[in-house]
Design a protein around this motif. Structure first.
Motif, short mmCIF file in Angstrom:
data_model
loop_
_atom_site.label_atom_id
_atom_site.label_comp_id
_atom_site.label_asym_id
_atom_site.label_seq_id
_atom_site.Cartn_x
_atom_site.Cartn_y
_atom_site.Cartn_z
N TYR A 91 -47.14 -94.00 0.59
CA TYR A 91 -45.74 -94.17 1.01
C TYR A 91 -45.40 -93.03 1.96
CZ TYR A 91 -40.74 -94.75 1.12
OH TYR A 91 -39.46 -94.93 1.56
N THR A 92 -44.69 -93.36 3.04
CA THR A 92 -44.26 -92.35 4.03
C THR A 92 -42.79 -92.04 3.81
OG1 THR A 92 -45.89 -93.16 5.60
CG2 THR A 92 -44.11 -91.80 6.49
N PHE A 93 -42.51 -90.76 3.56
CA PHE A 93 -41.14 -90.32 3.28
C PHE A 93 -40.43 -89.98 4.60
CE2 PHE A 93 -43.35 -89.97 -0.66
CZ PHE A 93 -42.41 -90.25 -1.63
N ALA A 94 -39.46 -90.82 4.96
CA ALA A 94 -38.82 -90.71 6.28
C ALA A 94 -37.46 -90.00 6.23
CB ALA A 94 -38.65 -92.11 6.88
N LYS A 95 -36.97 -89.69 5.04
CA LYS A 95 -35.66 -89.02 4.92
C LYS A 95 -35.79 -87.79 4.03
CE LYS A 95 -32.83 -93.17 5.31
NZ LYS A 95 -32.07 -94.15 4.52
N THR A 96 -34.97 -86.77 4.32
CA THR A 96 -35.00 -85.57 3.48
C THR A 96 -34.21 -85.80 2.19
OG1 THR A 96 -33.10 -84.69 4.66
CG2 THR A 96 -35.26 -83.96 5.42
N GLY A 97 -34.59 -85.04 1.16
CA GLY A 97 -33.92 -85.14 -0.13
C GLY A 97 -34.96 -85.17 -1.23
N CYS A 98 -34.51 -85.49 -2.45
CA CYS A 98 -35.44 -85.55 -3.58
C CYS A 98 -35.61 -87.00 -4.04
CB CYS A 98 -34.92 -84.71 -4.74
SG CYS A 98 -35.88 -84.97 -6.24
N ALA A 99 -36.86 -87.40 -4.19
CA ALA A 99 -37.17 -88.72 -4.73
C ALA A 99 -37.86 -88.53 -6.08
CB ALA A 99 -38.07 -89.50 -3.77
N ALA A 100 -37.23 -89.02 -7.13
CA ALA A 100 -37.89 -89.01 -8.44
C ALA A 100 -38.95 -90.10 -8.44
CB ALA A 100 -36.87 -89.25 -9.53
N LEU A 101 -40.05 -89.83 -9.14
CA LEU A 101 -41.12 -90.81 -9.30
C LEU A 101 -41.18 -91.23 -10.77
CD1 LEU A 101 -43.99 -89.02 -7.34
CD2 LEU A 101 -42.40 -90.74 -6.45
N LEU A 102 -41.31 -92.51 -10.97
CA LEU A 102 -41.43 -93.03 -12.33
C LEU A 102 -42.54 -94.07 -12.36
CD1 LEU A 102 -37.60 -93.52 -12.94
CD2 LEU A 102 -39.02 -91.73 -13.97
N CYS A 103 -43.02 -94.36 -13.58
CA CYS A 103 -44.06 -95.36 -13.77
C CYS A 103 -43.51 -96.38 -14.75
CB CYS A 103 -45.32 -94.71 -14.32
SG CYS A 103 -46.55 -95.88 -14.92
N ASN A 104 -43.50 -97.65 -14.35
CA ASN A 104 -42.88 -98.64 -15.25
C ASN A 104 -43.79 -99.04 -16.42
OD1 ASN A 104 -44.65 -100.52 -14.17
ND2 ASN A 104 -43.11 -101.49 -12.85
N VAL A 105 -45.03 -98.50 -16.43
CA VAL A 105 -45.93 -98.75 -17.57
C VAL A 105 -45.70 -97.67 -18.65
CG1 VAL A 105 -48.33 -99.10 -18.29
CG2 VAL A 105 -47.62 -99.72 -15.96
N HIS A 106 -45.41 -96.44 -18.19
CA HIS A 106 -45.26 -95.31 -19.12
C HIS A 106 -43.91 -94.64 -18.86
CE1 HIS A 106 -49.63 -95.83 -18.29
NE2 HIS A 106 -49.64 -95.86 -19.60
#
Ligand SMILES: [Cu+2]
Length: 202
Positions: free
Chosen positions: A121-136
């Motif tokens: 994934y290419t991050f095109a905007k500044t800021g914070c992106a939380a990452l989650l996993c829908n399995v865990h």
């Protein structure tokens, strides 16, 4: 061999090399160093201290990757320059997924994939992106997308150092997954290290 044929020339070249090395060092800008303290000791780690804005276009971060191993995102926090493509890997022998609920990452969802495959994934905007996993549900990670490469992550004691900062006056900020800290105005000079500590608050 040069040092046998012409020891004087060899000595001059060696001296010139050292003078050049010192010269390069002096051109490398300044450094910012300090400590972040937090209301919870374990949250001193993985803060991101960064210069908010330095004029210019900065190249993407090289080799940016987040692995999924031991049912964790590794690293837990990944600071990158805006425009960086992050490789998402799976080294567990189980299915994982990566999605972000945050608008700066277009709420992306990379789907679910087996070990060995890489998604990007290419991050095109500044800021914070939380990452989650829908399995865990216990899995969480953070990508902190910044305008420039002058950032550092704190170690387990809250210490950080940002090297090779171009001279100038800037706003220095801190990011933490839970707490906030006040920005500071700093001035960086060639060859100097300045100290900037942060106290995070609830
Ligand atoms: Cu998972």
């Amino acid at each position: 061999m040069l040092y046998r044929k012409n020891p004087t020339l060899f000595a001059v070249l060696l001296a010139a090399f050292f003078v050049f090395s010192i010269g390069v060092e002096a051109w490398a800008g300044g450094a910012i160093s300090g400590m972040v303290s937090a209301p919870q000791a374990k949250l001193k780690k993985d803060c991101v201290v960064y210069i908010d804005n330095i004029s210019g276009q900065w190249p993407p971060t090289e080799g940016a990757r987040i692995d999924q191993q031991g049912i964790k995102f590794i690293p837990h926090v990944l600071p990158i320059v805006v425009g960086t493509t992050v490789n998402f890997l799976n080294h567990d022998q189980i299915l994982h997924n990566v999605f972000s609920p945050d608008a700066i990452a277009e709420k992306f969802n990379l789907g679910t994939w087996p070990p060995g495959e890489i998604k990007t994934y290419t991050f095109a905007k500044t800021g914070c992106a939380a990452l989650l996993c829908n399995v865990h549900q216990e899995m969480e990670g953070y990508v902190v997308v910044l305008q420039n490469p002058f950032f550092a992550k704190t170690d387990e004691n809250g210490n950080y150092t940002i090297n090779d900062v171009p001279p100038g006056s800037y706003a220095l900020k801190v990011w933490n997954k839970k707490f906030k800290g006040d920005p500071q105005n700093i001035t960086v000079q060639d060859g100097n290290t300045i100290t900037a500590d942060f106290v995070l608050k609830k």
